[in-house]
Design an enzyme around this catalytic site. Sequence first.
Site, PDB file in Angstrom:
ATOM      1  N   CYS A 100      -6.638  -2.439  11.357  1.00  0.00           N
ATOM      2  CA  CYS A 100      -5.654  -2.973  10.407  1.00  0.00           C
ATOM      3  C   CYS A 100      -5.375  -4.434  10.732  1.00  0.00           C
ATOM      4  O   CYS A 100      -5.016  -4.771  11.850  1.00  0.00           O
ATOM      5  CB  CYS A 100      -4.375  -2.157  10.498  1.00  0.00           C
ATOM      6  SG  CYS A 100      -2.996  -2.942   9.648  1.00  0.00           S
ATOM      7  N   CYS A 108      -1.601  -5.021  11.994  1.00  0.00           N
ATOM      8  CA  CYS A 108      -1.060  -4.452  13.230  1.00  0.00           C
ATOM      9  C   CYS A 108      -0.929  -5.542  14.308  1.00  0.00           C
ATOM     10  O   CYS A 108      -1.654  -6.533  14.293  1.00  0.00           O
ATOM     11  CB  CYS A 108      -1.975  -3.322  13.725  1.00  0.00           C
ATOM     12  SG  CYS A 108      -1.568  -1.708  13.026  1.00  0.00           S
ATOM     13  N   ASP A 136      -3.234 -15.634   4.068  1.00  0.00           N
ATOM     14  CA  ASP A 136      -4.519 -16.306   4.299  1.00  0.00           C
ATOM     15  C   ASP A 136      -5.314 -16.496   3.004  1.00  0.00           C
ATOM     16  O   ASP A 136      -6.290 -17.244   2.981  1.00  0.00           O
ATOM     17  CB  ASP A 136      -5.354 -15.494   5.302  1.00  0.00           C
ATOM     18  CG  ASP A 136      -4.620 -15.313   6.623  1.00  0.00           C
ATOM     19  OD1 ASP A 136      -4.100 -16.320   7.151  1.00  0.00           O
ATOM     20  OD2 ASP A 136      -4.534 -14.166   7.121  1.00  0.00           O
ATOM     21  N   HIS A 190       2.213   1.044  12.175  1.00  0.00           N
ATOM     22  CA  HIS A 190       1.300   1.119  11.040  1.00  0.00           C
ATOM     23  C   HIS A 190       1.666   2.258  10.075  1.00  0.00           C
ATOM     24  O   HIS A 190       1.379   2.188   8.885  1.00  0.00           O
ATOM     25  CB  HIS A 190      -0.119   1.320  11.583  1.00  0.00           C
ATOM     26  CG  HIS A 190      -1.189   1.334  10.546  1.00  0.00           C
ATOM     27  ND1 HIS A 190      -1.710   0.188  10.018  1.00  0.00           N
ATOM     28  CD2 HIS A 190      -1.825   2.372   9.927  1.00  0.00           C
ATOM     29  CE1 HIS A 190      -2.648   0.508   9.124  1.00  0.00           C
ATOM     30  NE2 HIS A 190      -2.734   1.821   9.056  1.00  0.00           N
ATOM     31  N   ASN A 233       4.264  -4.087  -2.968  1.00  0.00           N
ATOM     32  CA  ASN A 233       3.413  -3.109  -3.648  1.00  0.00           C
ATOM     33  C   ASN A 233       3.170  -2.019  -2.648  1.00  0.00           C
ATOM     34  O   ASN A 233       2.569  -2.267  -1.609  1.00  0.00           O
ATOM     35  CB  ASN A 233       2.032  -3.688  -3.984  1.00  0.00           C
ATOM     36  CG  ASN A 233       2.108  -4.729  -5.063  1.00  0.00           C
ATOM     37  OD1 ASN A 233       2.907  -4.631  -5.972  1.00  0.00           O
ATOM     38  ND2 ASN A 233       1.246  -5.728  -4.948  1.00  0.00           N
ATOM     39  N   GLY A 283      -2.086  -0.651  -6.027  1.00  0.00           N
ATOM     40  CA  GLY A 283      -2.983  -1.739  -5.664  1.00  0.00           C
ATOM     41  C   GLY A 283      -2.711  -2.338  -4.289  1.00  0.00           C
ATOM     42  O   GLY A 283      -3.272  -3.378  -3.951  1.00  0.00           O
ATOM     43  N   SER A 298      -3.230  -3.164  -0.597  1.00  0.00           N
ATOM     44  CA  SER A 298      -4.529  -3.219   0.059  1.00  0.00           C
ATOM     45  C   SER A 298      -4.482  -2.549   1.427  1.00  0.00           C
ATOM     46  O   SER A 298      -5.514  -2.361   2.048  1.00  0.00           O
ATOM     47  CB  SER A 298      -4.963  -4.676   0.198  1.00  0.00           C
ATOM     48  OG  SER A 298      -3.990  -5.392   0.941  1.00  0.00           O
ATOM     49  N   HIS A 323      -0.103  -0.435   6.044  1.00  0.00           N
ATOM     50  CA  HIS A 323       0.865  -0.998   6.998  1.00  0.00           C
ATOM     51  C   HIS A 323       2.063  -1.540   6.200  1.00  0.00           C
ATOM     52  O   HIS A 323       1.882  -2.295   5.251  1.00  0.00           O
ATOM     53  CB  HIS A 323       0.195  -2.132   7.800  1.00  0.00           C
ATOM     54  CG  HIS A 323       0.975  -2.488   9.020  1.00  0.00           C
ATOM     55  ND1 HIS A 323       0.512  -2.278  10.297  1.00  0.00           N
ATOM     56  CD2 HIS A 323       2.210  -3.014   9.154  1.00  0.00           C
ATOM     57  CE1 HIS A 323       1.423  -2.665  11.159  1.00  0.00           C
ATOM     58  NE2 HIS A 323       2.468  -3.128  10.487  1.00  0.00           N
ATOM     59  N   HIS A 356       4.549  -3.617   4.510  1.00  0.00           N
ATOM     60  CA  HIS A 356       4.651  -5.076   4.359  1.00  0.00           C
ATOM     61  C   HIS A 356       5.062  -5.428   2.944  1.00  0.00           C
ATOM     62  O   HIS A 356       4.964  -4.610   2.033  1.00  0.00           O
ATOM     63  CB  HIS A 356       3.293  -5.740   4.670  1.00  0.00           C
ATOM     64  CG  HIS A 356       2.232  -5.437   3.660  1.00  0.00           C
ATOM     65  ND1 HIS A 356       1.532  -4.251   3.646  1.00  0.00           N
ATOM     66  CD2 HIS A 356       1.745  -6.150   2.607  1.00  0.00           C
ATOM     67  CE1 HIS A 356       0.669  -4.254   2.651  1.00  0.00           C
ATOM     68  NE2 HIS A 356       0.779  -5.401   1.989  1.00  0.00           N
ATOM     69  N   GLN A 387       5.249  -9.117   0.141  1.00  0.00           N
ATOM     70  CA  GLN A 387       4.772 -10.483  -0.061  1.00  0.00           C
ATOM     71  C   GLN A 387       5.894 -11.330  -0.636  1.00  0.00           C
ATOM     72  O   GLN A 387       6.821 -10.816  -1.256  1.00  0.00           O
ATOM     73  CB  GLN A 387       3.609 -10.491  -1.045  1.00  0.00           C
ATOM     74  CG  GLN A 387       2.386  -9.731  -0.577  1.00  0.00           C
ATOM     75  CD  GLN A 387       1.176 -10.095  -1.436  1.00  0.00           C
ATOM     76  OE1 GLN A 387       0.924 -11.268  -1.714  1.00  0.00           O
ATOM     77  NE2 GLN A 387       0.444  -9.090  -1.868  1.00  0.00           N
ATOM     78  N   GLU A 428      14.972 -13.187 -17.760  1.00  0.00           N
ATOM     79  CA  GLU A 428      16.267 -12.701 -17.260  1.00  0.00           C
ATOM     80  C   GLU A 428      17.269 -13.842 -17.127  1.00  0.00           C
ATOM     81  O   GLU A 428      18.464 -13.657 -17.330  1.00  0.00           O
ATOM     82  CB  GLU A 428      16.083 -12.006 -15.912  1.00  0.00           C
ATOM     83  CG  GLU A 428      15.332 -10.695 -16.022  1.00  0.00           C
ATOM     84  CD  GLU A 428      15.476  -9.831 -14.775  1.00  0.00           C
ATOM     85  OE1 GLU A 428      16.098 -10.275 -13.792  1.00  0.00           O
ATOM     86  OE2 GLU A 428      14.961  -8.696 -14.791  1.00  0.00           O
ATOM     87  N   PHE A 440       0.538   6.104 -17.413  1.00  0.00           N
ATOM     88  CA  PHE A 440      -0.249   4.906 -17.732  1.00  0.00           C
ATOM     89  C   PHE A 440       0.498   4.122 -18.800  1.00  0.00           C
ATOM     90  O   PHE A 440       1.016   4.707 -19.749  1.00  0.00           O
ATOM     91  CB  PHE A 440      -1.635   5.299 -18.250  1.00  0.00           C
ATOM     92  CG  PHE A 440      -2.521   5.864 -17.176  1.00  0.00           C
ATOM     93  CD1 PHE A 440      -3.219   5.024 -16.326  1.00  0.00           C
ATOM     94  CD2 PHE A 440      -2.648   7.235 -17.009  1.00  0.00           C
ATOM     95  CE1 PHE A 440      -4.029   5.533 -15.322  1.00  0.00           C
ATOM     96  CE2 PHE A 440      -3.448   7.755 -16.003  1.00  0.00           C
ATOM     97  CZ  PHE A 440      -4.135   6.906 -15.156  1.00  0.00           C
TER      98      PHE A 440
HETATM   99  P1  H2U Z   1      -1.042  -6.352  -0.700  1.00  0.00           P
HETATM  100  O1  H2U Z   1      -1.290  -5.089   0.059  1.00  0.00           O
HETATM  101  O2  H2U Z   1       0.267  -6.282  -1.498  1.00  0.00           O
HETATM  102  O3  H2U Z   1      -2.205  -6.784  -1.500  1.00  0.00           O
HETATM  103  O4  H2U Z   1      -0.734  -7.516   0.381  1.00  0.00           O
HETATM  104  C1  H2U Z   1      -1.623  -7.901   1.397  1.00  0.00           C
HETATM  105  C2  H2U Z   1      -1.703  -9.399   1.425  1.00  0.00           C
HETATM  106  O5  H2U Z   1      -2.187  -9.794   2.701  1.00  0.00           O
HETATM  107  C3  H2U Z   1      -2.677  -9.966   0.394  1.00  0.00           C
HETATM  108  O6  H2U Z   1      -1.991 -10.875  -0.437  1.00  0.00           O
HETATM  109  C4  H2U Z   1      -3.043 -10.881   2.565  1.00  0.00           C
HETATM  110  C5  H2U Z   1      -3.744 -10.677   1.240  1.00  0.00           C
HETATM  111  O7  H2U Z   1      -4.084 -11.927   0.685  1.00  0.00           O
HETATM  112  N1  H2U Z   1      -3.954 -10.912   3.732  1.00  0.00           N
HETATM  113  C6  H2U Z   1      -3.878 -11.963   4.617  1.00  0.00           C
HETATM  114  O8  H2U Z   1      -3.100 -12.887   4.418  1.00  0.00           O
HETATM  115  N2  H2U Z   1      -4.690 -11.963   5.734  1.00  0.00           N
HETATM  116  C7  H2U Z   1      -5.602 -11.000   6.008  1.00  0.00           C
HETATM  117  O9  H2U Z   1      -6.251 -11.026   7.020  1.00  0.00           O
HETATM  118  C8  H2U Z   1      -5.831  -9.908   5.030  1.00  0.00           C
HETATM  119  C9  H2U Z   1      -4.878  -9.815   3.887  1.00  0.00           C
HETATM  120 ZN    ZN Z   2      -1.367  -1.702  10.799  1.00  0.00          ZN
END
Ligand code: H2U
Ligand code: ZN
Length: 345
Positions: free
Chosen positions: A50, A53, A76, A112, A152, A158, A160, A163, A165, A167, A181, A311
């Site tokens: 991960c 982590c 990133d 995690h 999310n 969606g 990714s 863990h 987190h 944004q 709004e 949906f």
């Molecule tokens: P989501 O699970 O909401 O997509 O958020 C994960 C974010 O983490 C995603 O915007 C970033 C992705 O760009 N990311 C990093 O900044 N560094 C990484 O090594 C992988 C993912």
């Molecule tokens: Zn993790």
Amino acid sequence: MLFLQDSPHRRLNPLTGEWVLVSPHRTKRPWRGEMEKSANTISPSYDPNCYLCPGSARANGQINPLYDGVFAFDNDFPALRLDAARGEIDDGLLVARGEAGLCRVICFSPRHDLTLSRMAIPDIASVVGCWCDEYRTLGALGAVNYVQIFENRGAAMGASNPHPHCQIWASESLPNEAEKESRAQRDYMARRGSCLLCDYLAREETIGERIVCENVAFVALVPFWATWPFETMVLAKRHIGSLDDFRPGDNALLADLLSRLTLRYDNLFETPFPYTMGFHQSPTDGASDPHWHFHGHFYPPLLRSATVRKFMVGFEMLGSPQRDITPESAADRLRELPDVHYLAR
Ligand code: H2U
Ligand code: ZN
């Protein structure tokens, strides 16, 4: 008002000016469509693969510190950059503008396998504290006029990575939802001399039937105009514009409310409940925004079980959003759930 419970009707969302079609008589229709796979696999508390982590290498090669609380870093793969080109075109039909900003990622916990719904309230309060710091720091940047915090959660939305987190996207312009709004709250205050969401909350507190849970500072309710089956809004009870107006104690109270709401969500279908959630609050453009009332939205896609999702397609993409179960019955179901997590029972 019987028609609201048994006959097709439209409800207005006063925050966006948009209508939702409610069809309560349709709740008995059979379902032969897609079944989402249940996501009841238990994750390990540390996953060496991960990238969020503690101690892991991220995609760009940077190594995460061995953090033991909340950990924030610059995304990133940011959708926005502070050094975006300053272009502009506008010929009346083709309109475009360069957009500056920046994106952050906040890990809620070194664990995690945790989710907001299973974290201790003091640990969630640290996440809220981080949101307050980020809102202030990002908002103070000259190029940043709006700070959007969002999570999310779950593959169905969606995300990714499991863990825990969220944004933060900090942008030069108000995104569409914040813009709608802002206009609605400003117009309401100009017309009525009071705050749209203070007035709405007072109405809901009197009626009571759409409230899910509350404490002295915050309330979670299914809005009268909800479009997703189990959509909720989190409202500050005081008229505050943003995280910047939080008083000592508010972090823990918002944490308490988020905990009680998200664990009810998990308990609903005894599954880690997917959703997109986030907060709407005052822009950081330096203008006075007395019309803004701090609130959050939870948009979960699940409809009938851990495997049946709603949906937003067909009429909803081309016409208006539509729902079958009424906001009142969704609120009843959420309110009656125990506020002890099903995995802790
Ligand atoms: P989501 O699970 O909401 O997509 O958020 C994960 C974010 O983490 C995603 O915007 C970033 C992705 O760009 N990311 C990093 O900044 N560094 C990484 O090594 C992988 C993912
Ligand atoms: Zn993790």
